[in-house]
Design a protein around this motif. Sequence first.
Motif: not given
Length: 422
Positions: A210-226
């Motif tokens: 939502g801002t012009s700088i996005i920081r992401v820390q990678g993770v090994e896997r993602l899980h399900g969600a709603e």
Amino acid sequence: MDKFRIVGGTPLSGQLAVSGSKNSALPALAACLLTDEPVVLRRVPNVKDISTMRELLEYAGARVRDEEGRVRVHAKTLDRPEAPYEVVKTMRASSLVLGPLVARTGRARVSMPGGCAIGARPINFHVSALEQLGARIEQAHGYVEAQAPEGLRGGPIHFDRITVTGTEDVLMAAVLARGETVIRNAAREPEVKDLADLLTAMGAKIQGAGTSIIRVQGVERLHGAEHTIIPDRIEAGTFLLAAAISGGDVTVTECCPEHVAALTTKMELAGAEVDLAATDALRVRCARRPKPIDVTTEEYPGFATDLQAQYMAWMTLAEGISFVTETIFENRFMHAPELARMGASIRIEGRQAIIAGREQLLGAQVLASDLRASASLVLAALVARGESVIDRVYHMDRGYERIEEKLAAAGANIERVQARDL
Ligand code: EPU
């Protein structure tokens, strides 16, 4: 081929409810490819572009089901991480599967989108950002082939120019990359934030969406969600302008007023009354011709290019001359000659349209050239004297859910007809 027959002259009244955002639901569906667990999305609009994205997910190997108004995607295994030309040619946003497929499977083969009615729209920024994350990319025979057998690794990304789906594509790749990714000059559109909210619910680590700088820390896997998709701000804006152009009194419900603030500010300057009717509803009234108020399209939170055509339709009736400047796409004035067929006076000079407001538009047969252009023609037809027939409404069906039913319920004289009924 379906057409709309519209008899103008009835002010709209009552309520118009907004559906879930097409441009949020598209990346959200692509994000479902990032996990082997089921993801459930609520408020996915039932429009053609969404069926196209569902087709792409199924092609790659995911199961996609409708469950009581929700869409459930289960990408347990992805045997075919590809997006074929036959599908991609019908929807440019297909390139949104490139990032998730390469991040999840280590390879992706996605057809390059061709040209488009509103501009060249290349995907070079998507490609170079993924290369920054370590993907090896080749472009041959009309396809982009990405390989990352050892997985992606985080790194700095700086977009030369703000790109919405480019930001979304690389964000989806970065969540599974090793280490930190910093995306600079990122798009700030609400759809990017909505995607980040979904990814976070799936276990991603993201800051600054939502801002012009996005920081992401990678993770090994993602899980399900709603997750519930945000309201469609472009449909909301189209309804606000439909109410105003028809001289009506309408409450647009189930919307996010903040997301259409750039438009409502201009509408108030032009003489419409726009009131907050509830936290998620805006009442708009406009009893007379608008004052001429200029707009220049910009990235969010500026004035949306996706509302430029509809706004121009309103300005064709202004009490004076207005200027509409398009800065995002190089060829997004295809609606102007069609509006001229209805009596509008518009001169195009490069990126600028100069509109001399007229007292009245007259119904005519017109041709829709793209999604938002078709919306502008519908708006003009709502107020034009007599009957208009709008051809190629399949463009409209790509992004507006049951538009003719919604407008008819608010009093519009609109019907969908098959060519043979005319
Ligand atoms: N661009 C490049 N190279 C790239 C990517 C973009 O040169 O790799 C250029 C484009 O040609 C354009 C500008 O950058 O001139 C901005 O394009 P952007 O990438 O932001 O557009 P997009 O992501 O392809 C999305 C929406 C569009 C909306 C634009 C701008 C989706 C699925 N599509 O497209 O929506 O107009 O952002 O806000 O989110 C619509 O719904 O009718 C529609 C066209």
